[in-house]
Design an enzyme around this catalytic site. Structure first.
Site, PDB file in Angstrom:
ATOM      1  N   GLU A 172       0.979   4.048  -5.798  1.00 36.21           N
ATOM      2  CA  GLU A 172       2.233   4.614  -6.280  1.00 36.21           C
ATOM      3  C   GLU A 172       3.186   4.958  -5.149  1.00 36.21           C
ATOM      4  O   GLU A 172       2.795   5.460  -4.100  1.00 36.21           O
ATOM      5  CB  GLU A 172       1.955   5.867  -7.116  1.00 36.21           C
ATOM      6  CG  GLU A 172       1.204   5.565  -8.405  1.00 36.21           C
ATOM      7  CD  GLU A 172       1.299   6.705  -9.405  1.00 36.21           C
ATOM      8  OE1 GLU A 172       2.414   7.181  -9.673  1.00 36.21           O
ATOM      9  OE2 GLU A 172       0.238   7.106  -9.918  1.00 36.21           O
ATOM     10  N   ASP A 173       4.441   4.641  -5.382  1.00 38.13           N
ATOM     11  CA  ASP A 173       5.556   5.150  -4.584  1.00 38.13           C
ATOM     12  C   ASP A 173       5.521   4.745  -3.110  1.00 38.13           C
ATOM     13  O   ASP A 173       5.754   5.578  -2.235  1.00 38.13           O
ATOM     14  CB  ASP A 173       5.620   6.678  -4.664  1.00 38.13           C
ATOM     15  CG  ASP A 173       5.831   7.195  -6.078  1.00 38.13           C
ATOM     16  OD1 ASP A 173       5.827   6.387  -7.014  1.00 38.13           O
ATOM     17  OD2 ASP A 173       5.999   8.416  -6.239  1.00 38.13           O
ATOM     18  N   CYS A 202       8.837   4.555 -11.653  1.00 33.72           N
ATOM     19  CA  CYS A 202       7.615   4.035 -12.276  1.00 33.72           C
ATOM     20  C   CYS A 202       7.778   3.550 -13.706  1.00 33.72           C
ATOM     21  O   CYS A 202       7.373   2.428 -14.031  1.00 33.72           O
ATOM     22  CB  CYS A 202       6.488   5.053 -12.176  1.00 33.72           C
ATOM     23  SG  CYS A 202       6.889   6.701 -12.747  1.00 33.72           S
ATOM     24  N   ASP A 221       3.884   0.208  -6.684  1.00 31.98           N
ATOM     25  CA  ASP A 221       4.526   0.104  -8.001  1.00 31.98           C
ATOM     26  C   ASP A 221       6.045   0.198  -7.916  1.00 31.98           C
ATOM     27  O   ASP A 221       6.736  -0.037  -8.904  1.00 31.98           O
ATOM     28  CB  ASP A 221       3.945   1.130  -8.984  1.00 31.98           C
ATOM     29  CG  ASP A 221       4.328   2.579  -8.679  1.00 31.98           C
ATOM     30  OD1 ASP A 221       4.748   2.875  -7.542  1.00 31.98           O
ATOM     31  OD2 ASP A 221       4.182   3.420  -9.595  1.00 31.98           O
ATOM     32  N   HIS A 222       6.572   0.543  -6.770  1.00 32.72           N
ATOM     33  CA  HIS A 222       8.003   0.501  -6.417  1.00 32.72           C
ATOM     34  C   HIS A 222       8.097   1.158  -5.056  1.00 32.72           C
ATOM     35  O   HIS A 222       7.084   1.473  -4.442  1.00 32.72           O
ATOM     36  CB  HIS A 222       8.895   1.215  -7.443  1.00 32.72           C
ATOM     37  CG  HIS A 222       8.429   2.586  -7.800  1.00 32.72           C
ATOM     38  ND1 HIS A 222       8.545   3.657  -6.944  1.00 32.72           N
ATOM     39  CD2 HIS A 222       7.809   3.060  -8.907  1.00 32.72           C
ATOM     40  CE1 HIS A 222       8.029   4.725  -7.507  1.00 32.72           C
ATOM     41  NE2 HIS A 222       7.554   4.390  -8.699  1.00 32.72           N
TER      42      HIS A 222
END
Length: 615
Positions: free
Chosen positions: A36-37, A76, A244-245
């Site tokens: 994540e992130d 997200c 995820d980004h």
């Protein structure tokens, strides 16, 4: 005779089942490991200023390293909605984070793991979903923190998603006690800070702490790989590792800059299935890929035809395909903060279209500002202690921006007004406009209107209103022309019978700023009399931005008159802009006058919490 035929039918069934089982077992397993992130900027595999990630690098030895992989959205729920559908979010109505209302999938389309299940795959997700769609129950055999490919039937192929939350931005919501307990000296070397960031000890500490989280995340990746190897599955399993980004330093997650979109992507290619992929194992891929392409790619590897309603195309194929050099991005609402930005990366150039350029990047977003570095950045700006590049985060933006990201990786030198780049600018402007109009892009209606009028079937709404959306885009793009050339058109459109033509004409007038001051009499009339509350607010916003008059009375009256929490949320965005922007207008909000239905909206609560704390 009947007995004979029964035996024949039984034999046919046995053969058919055996064939299907053998066919199913011949298909590869597919694993997604998602962190994540984090953008690519924190991993030395992609950026010399990053940190070593030996386990991810291990995947690259037997796989592919993608130098140009992108999330289509920098947050997200929107990114994951794109992943699970293979569709551009603004076309299907899932472009807003957090969802105020979930939407159905387009007619005839399912979340892509459903197609895998129907073909005999065991599908598991551990554990984050965060989709803006109404969930279809056929996607997962198990979606929970206990979901595992190990629960499949013997020999059954599987698709497994493992989500790693270690690097989520919440890991940087620390206080001074953490700095005392874990000093900078105990963390990885922070490396170079971005030129648009304050060059402070707190920013150094924040980046160093995040790099330590990248290391922890990589260890978790190693655990997953080791488990697959222990189970004897590496030889027949594709493993995708990706962020995820982007994120998570200030100005990345939630923004269409490279730090918000450009993700790390490494794919392990099992030797047994190397013939399914045209790229040699161990190579670096320079073609552009984005999240909209991931679902079609997985289906292709599994031997399943992608539905026509998907927007993406497979990027792993047995034969080489034409080189791709473009990717699109979108940013709308993030929690309680609204914006409307679109981007196109084409080769080394990045084009960003700010449809409401007066909305400065650093506009308050409660969750973002739990990070101390964000707070410090704002405080330094208010204290006049930033240079021009660092201060730009809190100032209005140009309507369009163009960057050479190879020479200017943190997008600080806007080339849009440079005559030498005029041809490139016009080409990318054209390509972005074609993409928006062809979808069409639903965001040219306000979100609250879409919720009330479109979200039962967003795609069909878009199809039936395609001409109107194209007209709104045309009006919005008047802000890219010379004012004298379009002022008559703006003036005429301010009197349109279509409320959303008036809406966009007001936004364009505000984008021109002082050049459009001559329209103040007409716009004052709209501020007092327009049937749409949001248009009265947009008109007051124009008057406030140009410092013609205090916008507070009109905006507050619109807020008090609204019984729609989603409409009120957009009104509150303008109120925060007027309070925190250059006008510094005061808003004395009486919450007793706000409709109960409005106050029950979770995102409205965030805005009111901030506004009441400031007064």
């Amino acid at each position: 005779m009947n007995s004979f035929f029964r035996r024949i039918v039984l034999i046919i069934l046995i053969v058919t089942v055996s064939f299907l089982k053998a066919h199913s077992q011949s298909r590869p397993n597919i694993v997604w490991i998602t962190s994540e992130d984090n953008s690519k900027h924190y991993l030395s595999l992609f950026d010399s200023n990053g940190i070593s990630t030996p386990n991810i690098e291990r995947l690259a030895v037997t796989g592919l390293t993608f130098d140009h992989a992108f999330s289509n959205a920098p947050v997200c729920s929107v990114a994951r909605s794109t992943l699970i559908s293979g569709c551009y979010a603004p076309r299907v109505g899932v472009q807003f984070h957090r969802k105020l209302q979930k939407v159905p999938l387009p007619n005839g389309l399912k979340m892509f793991p459903t197609y895998l299940r129907e073909a005999g795959y065991y599908t598991t997700n551990n554990a984050k979903e965060d989709y803006n769609f109404i969930k279809n129950d056929g996607a997962w055999d198990d979606s929970s923190n206990k979901a595992s490919y190990k629960n499949r039937k013997e020999g059954q192929p599987f698709f497994h998603v493992f989500n790693i939350a270690i690097t989520h931005e919440g890991s940087l919501h620390f206080d001074e006690n953490v700095i005392d307990k874990i000093p900078l000296e105990e963390l990885p070397e922070p490396g170079r800070l971005q030129p648009n960031h304050p060059q402070t000890e707190l920013f150094k500490y924040t980046r160093a702490r995040y790099l330590s989280k990248i290391q922890d995340m990589d260890k978790k990746v190693g655990e997953i790989i080791n488990e697959l190897e222990k189970d004897g599955l590496l030889e027949n399993t594709f493993i995708f590792y990706f962020g995820d980004h982007g994120g998570v330093m200030p100005g990345s997650k939630g923004y269409l800059y490279e730090t918000g979109l450009h993700i790390p992507l490494v794919i392990h290619i099992p030797e047994k299935y190397a013939d399914l992929v045209s790229y040699p194992q161990g190579s670096r891929v320079t073609d552009f890929v984005s999240f909209v392409d991931f679902a079609p790619t997985v289906l292709k590897l599994a031997g399943i035809q992608s539905p026509e309603r998907m927007d993406g195309k497979s990027f792993l194929n047995p034969k080489s395909t034409p080189t791709r050099q473009q990717t699109f991005g979108y940013a709308d609402r993030f929690d309680e903060k609204y914006d409307l930005v679109r981007s196109l990366r084409s080769g080394k150039y990045k084009y960003i279209r700010n449809y409401q350029p007066f909305n400065f990047d650093g506009l308050m977003n409660n969750y973002r500002y739990q990070q101390k570095a964000y707070e410090e950045w704002w405080d330094l700006y208010c204290g006049g202690k930033l240079d021009k590049t660092q201060a730009s985060f809190f100032k209005s933006r140009p309507a369009e921006m163009l960057f050479d990201v190879e020479q200017d990786p943190f997008e600080t030198n806007n080339l849009a007004q440079d005559p030498a780049y005029r041809k490139i600018l016009l080409s990318l402007r054209h390509d972005l406009r074609e993409w928006e109009t062809s979808m069409p892009d639903l965001s040219f209606y306000p979100e609250f209107y879409l919720i009330n009028s479109a979200f039962n079937n967003p795609v069909e709404f878009g199809k039936s209103h395609k001409k109107e959306i194209q007209q709104y885009i045309k009006i919005a793009d008047w802000s890219l022309e010379d004012y004298d050339k379009v002022k008559k058109s703006i003036s005429k459109t301010l009197d349109s019978s279509d409320p959303w033509e008036r809406y966009w004409a007001l936004i364009v007038a505000s984008s021109f700023g002082q050049e459009a001051k001559e329209m103040q009499v007409t716009i004052k009339s709209i501020a007092l009399n327009d049937p749409e509350k949001i248009n009265r607010v947009r008109a007051a916003e124009f008057l406030g931005l140009l410092k013609i008059e205090n916008p507070a009375p009109i905006m507050l009256q619109a807020l008090y008159n609204s019984s729609d929490g989603n409409e009120a949320l957009l009104i509150l965005n303008s109120i925060v802009l007027m309070q925190d922007g250059s006008g510094k207008y005061a808003f004395d909000i009486d919450t007793n006058k706000i409709h109960d239905e409005v106050k029950s909206n979770e995102e409205v609560k965030r805005r009111l919490l901030y506004l009441m704390d400031q007064n």
